[in-house]
Scaffold this motif. Structure first.
Motif, PDB file in Angstrom:
ATOM      1  N   LYS A   7       0.853  -1.191   0.000  1.00 43.67           N
ATOM      2  CA  LYS A   7       0.000   0.000   0.000  1.00 43.67           C
ATOM      3  C   LYS A   7       0.890   1.243   0.000  1.00 43.67           C
ATOM      4  N   GLY A  10      -0.558   8.676   0.435  1.00 40.25           N
ATOM      5  CA  GLY A  10      -0.661   9.890  -0.374  1.00 40.25           C
ATOM      6  C   GLY A  10       0.677  10.552  -0.665  1.00 40.25           C
ATOM      7  N   SER A  11       1.557  10.629   0.347  1.00 44.14           N
ATOM      8  CA  SER A  11       2.838  11.311   0.112  1.00 44.14           C
ATOM      9  C   SER A  11       3.730  10.495  -0.813  1.00 44.14           C
ATOM     10  N   TYR A 173       3.545   1.259   2.778  1.00 44.01           N
ATOM     11  CA  TYR A 173       4.633   2.182   2.453  1.00 44.01           C
ATOM     12  C   TYR A 173       4.211   3.615   2.717  1.00 44.01           C
ATOM     13  N   SER A 174       5.075   4.328   3.468  1.00 44.16           N
ATOM     14  CA  SER A 174       4.745   5.697   3.824  1.00 44.16           C
ATOM     15  C   SER A 174       5.972   6.595   3.650  1.00 44.16           C
ATOM     16  N   ASP A 175       5.965   7.748   4.319  1.00 39.77           N
ATOM     17  CA  ASP A 175       7.057   8.709   4.141  1.00 39.77           C
ATOM     18  C   ASP A 175       8.072   8.680   5.277  1.00 39.77           C
ATOM     19  N   TYR A 180       7.762   4.579  14.703  1.00 41.69           N
ATOM     20  CA  TYR A 180       8.750   5.177  15.609  1.00 41.69           C
ATOM     21  C   TYR A 180       8.189   5.243  17.034  1.00 41.69           C
ATOM     22  N   ALA A 182       7.699   7.830  18.559  1.00 38.88           N
ATOM     23  CA  ALA A 182       6.810   8.993  18.588  1.00 38.88           C
ATOM     24  C   ALA A 182       6.708   9.482  17.152  1.00 38.88           C
ATOM     25  N   ASP A 183       5.807  10.420  16.889  1.00 38.14           N
ATOM     26  CA  ASP A 183       5.726  10.991  15.549  1.00 38.14           C
ATOM     27  C   ASP A 183       7.034  11.722  15.249  1.00 38.14           C
ATOM     28  N   PRO A 184       7.819  11.269  14.269  1.00 33.61           N
ATOM     29  CA  PRO A 184       9.118  11.907  14.008  1.00 33.61           C
ATOM     30  C   PRO A 184       9.007  13.354  13.551  1.00 33.61           C
ATOM     31  N   ALA A 209      -1.533   8.084  16.752  1.00 32.55           N
ATOM     32  CA  ALA A 209      -0.385   7.910  15.847  1.00 32.55           C
ATOM     33  C   ALA A 209      -0.916   7.469  14.492  1.00 32.55           C
ATOM     34  N   ILE A 211       0.223   6.667  11.710  1.00 30.43           N
ATOM     35  CA  ILE A 211       1.028   5.856  10.798  1.00 30.43           C
ATOM     36  C   ILE A 211       0.250   4.630  10.301  1.00 30.43           C
TER      37      ILE A 211
HETATM   38  P1  ADP Z   1       0.369   8.030   4.288  1.00 29.53           P
HETATM   39  O1  ADP Z   1       0.051   9.207   3.435  1.00 29.53           O
HETATM   40  O2  ADP Z   1       1.525   7.239   3.781  1.00 29.53           O
HETATM   41  O3  ADP Z   1      -0.805   7.180   4.654  1.00 29.53           O
HETATM   42  P2  ADP Z   1       0.175   9.225   6.887  1.00 29.53           P
HETATM   43  O4  ADP Z   1       0.384  10.699   6.844  1.00 29.53           O
HETATM   44  O5  ADP Z   1      -1.198   8.697   7.026  1.00 29.53           O
HETATM   45  O6  ADP Z   1       0.922   8.628   5.622  1.00 29.53           O
HETATM   46  O7  ADP Z   1       1.066   8.567   8.054  1.00 29.53           O
HETATM   47  C1  ADP Z   1       2.442   8.776   8.097  1.00 29.53           C
HETATM   48  C2  ADP Z   1       2.768   9.838   9.107  1.00 29.53           C
HETATM   49  O8  ADP Z   1       2.400   9.367  10.412  1.00 29.53           O
HETATM   50  C3  ADP Z   1       4.232  10.155   9.265  1.00 29.53           C
HETATM   51  O9  ADP Z   1       4.669  11.088   8.296  1.00 29.53           O
HETATM   52  C4  ADP Z   1       4.320  10.688  10.686  1.00 29.53           C
HETATM   53  O10 ADP Z   1       4.329  12.107  10.713  1.00 29.53           O
HETATM   54  C5  ADP Z   1       3.031  10.206  11.353  1.00 29.53           C
HETATM   55  N1  ADP Z   1       3.250   9.442  12.609  1.00 29.53           N
HETATM   56  C6  ADP Z   1       2.565   9.653  13.764  1.00 29.53           C
HETATM   57  N2  ADP Z   1       3.002   8.837  14.723  1.00 29.53           N
HETATM   58  C7  ADP Z   1       3.979   8.073  14.187  1.00 29.53           C
HETATM   59  C8  ADP Z   1       4.812   7.032  14.693  1.00 29.53           C
HETATM   60  N3  ADP Z   1       4.719   6.597  15.957  1.00 29.53           N
HETATM   61  N4  ADP Z   1       5.714   6.481  13.851  1.00 29.53           N
HETATM   62  C9  ADP Z   1       5.821   6.889  12.575  1.00 29.53           C
HETATM   63  N5  ADP Z   1       5.065   7.883  12.036  1.00 29.53           N
HETATM   64  C10 ADP Z   1       4.139   8.471  12.823  1.00 29.53           C
END
Ligand code: ADP
Ligand code: ASP
Ligand code: MG
Length: 424
Positions: A7, A10-11, A173-175, A180, A182-184, A209, A211
């Protein structure tokens, strides 16, 4: 031959160059000898932009039409990715959610998957094609309408397809490189986890979170899907979400991570009679208004005589549900017998999550000491077996998260990389 569901968020498909990059990754996966199903989200911030547009034409968009509008975002990326893959010399076909057999209940905006019948996906795979599926959307048989699965729902499309197709692995797959501590974006010293137990992942997703979509994690647990979180922009193996027992040499963390949620408000019902049945009446009114509440706190009743005793009850709920709950409570003021309502939109929730909390003491002491040292006032507290959450003022919640992250020894030595996206 393995079957892999990937998967891309969006980014990862934010512009034409990124779509071509994803096309190459997908083709590489197929050429390595796998069958591949790809689920895509809408490009970049498309879903938010479509929502903004809807709100510009009407204050109160009808849920059915909103779903028609929002699902167009994923259709754009699925077709573009199929075009890019075919142009790069492989063979692929794109499918909408309903063509892919994602059958849901009838709830617009937050539909639940009832059944997955991926016959057309299986046919495409049998023919040697890469199947591309539009995430976040489904179809209801009774209403014959298109539905959406809630924000972030493409993750759930991917895991549901992986379960139905009995895929060997589902890769989200994400950005960022994985899950992590915490949210990086908020805490750059956060560390990537190589693995996380599914219970902690569920709590982190529920605590804000983003993610992983919480329903995707639930689906993976129920159907034992091998779920991984990885980055589109690196070759890091990412994070494995463990549904079963942790492998050998893997220790359960006392604290896996922290998460914040800034999407909630707090309502306090002041001076409600301290009589049996009052809380029931209050929360029935809230439930009938259609709100999902989260934390509840009742203070010790004040007053001398039994009849005079009153207490205050506070609860948190999604900001978007606040107005309708306020209206419902105001309409029921006479029967509930409370004195006044107070609404606070300026709150933040901080949660600390870890499966090891079950067996380790001192977690709350570390948390509260860290907050005290940082001078942060706590408005509410709630706990589960593996989570402690506190409500602070909105302005203080980021500082609170940093202080607590450090206090639990979660800071890493290198800065986390965020490869793309706006974090919207
Ligand atoms: P996508 O567009 O790939 O679905 P999202 O924006 O929905 O991506 O999710 C990815 C984002 O989640 C990351 O860029 C990050 O800012 C946020 N995030 C929040 N908590 C966490 C965490 N514990 N670990 C990794 N990312 C996190
Ligand atoms: N595009 C939808 C959203 O932004 C679904 C998803 O990305 O998972 O929420
Ligand atoms: Mg997402």
């Amino acid at each position: 031959m393995a079957l892999i569901v990937q998967k891309y968020g969006g980014s990862s498909v934010g512009d034409a160059a990124k779509i071509k990059h994803v096309a190459n990754r997908v083709i590489e996966t197929q050429r390595a000898g796998n069958q591949v199903v790809v689920v895509v989200s809408a490009m970049g911030d498309t879903t938010d932009e479509l929502l903004d547009l809807a709100n510009q034409v009407t204050e109160n968009p009808a849920p059915r039409e909103l779903d028609m509008l929002l699902t167009s975002g994923e259709r754009i990326s699925m077709a573009l990715l199929a075009l890019a893959i075919n142009a790069a010399g492989a063979s692929s076909r794109s499918f909408t959610g309903s063509q892919a057999g994602i059958i849901t209940d009838e709830v617009h905006g937050n539909a639940r998957i009832a059944e997955v019948t991926p016959d057309r996906i299986q046919e495409a795979l049998n023919a040697g094609d890469i199947a591309i599926v539009a995430g976040f959307q489904g179809f209801n048989r009774e209403t014959r309408d298109i539905t959406t699965l809630g924000r972030g729902g493409s993750d759930t499309t991917a895991v549901a397809l992986a379960a139905a197709l009995k895929a060997d692995v589902c890769e989200i797959y994400s950005d960022v490189d994985g899950v992590y501590t915490a949210d990086p974006r908020q805490i750059p010293s956060a560390k990537k986890l190589d693995y996380i137990d599914v219970e902690s992942m569920l709590e982190l997703a529920a605590a804000g979170a983003k993610i992983l979509h919480i329903r995707a994690v639930e689906f993976a647990r129920r159907h034992n899907v091998d779920l991984r979180v990885r980055s589109t922009f690196s070759t890091d193996p990412g994070t494995k979400v463990y549904s079963g027992k942790l492998g050998e040499n893997m220790e359960e963390s006392v604290v896996s991570g922290v998460a914040t949620d800034k999407s909630q408000s707090k309502i306090t019902v002041i001076g409600i009679p301290d009589l049996p049945g009052k809380a029931a009446a209050l929360f029935t009114t809230v439930a009938d208004a259609g709100a999902n509440i989260d934390m509840i706190v009742q203070n010790t009743p004040t007053g001398v005589d039994i009849e005079d005793k009153v207490s205050d009850i506070s609860f948190t709920l999604p900001k978007g549900d606040c107005a309708k709950v306020e209206a419902a409570l105001a309409a029921a003021q006479a029967s509930l017998g409370y004195r006044e309502l107070e609404v606070d939109h300026e709150i933040g929730k901080l949660s600390v999550v870890g499966a090891g909390m079950r067996t380790h003491s001192g977690v709350s002491a570390t948390l509260f000491n860290a907050l005290a040292k940082a001078g942060i006032n706590i408005e509410m507290i709630s706990t589960s077996e593996i989570r402690i959450s506190v409500v602070t003022s909105l302005g203080e919640v980021d500082d609170a998260a940093r202080a607590v992250h450090t206090a639990f020894g979660l800071d890493g030595d290198v800065e986390a990389i965020v490869y793309a996206g706006t974090g919207r």
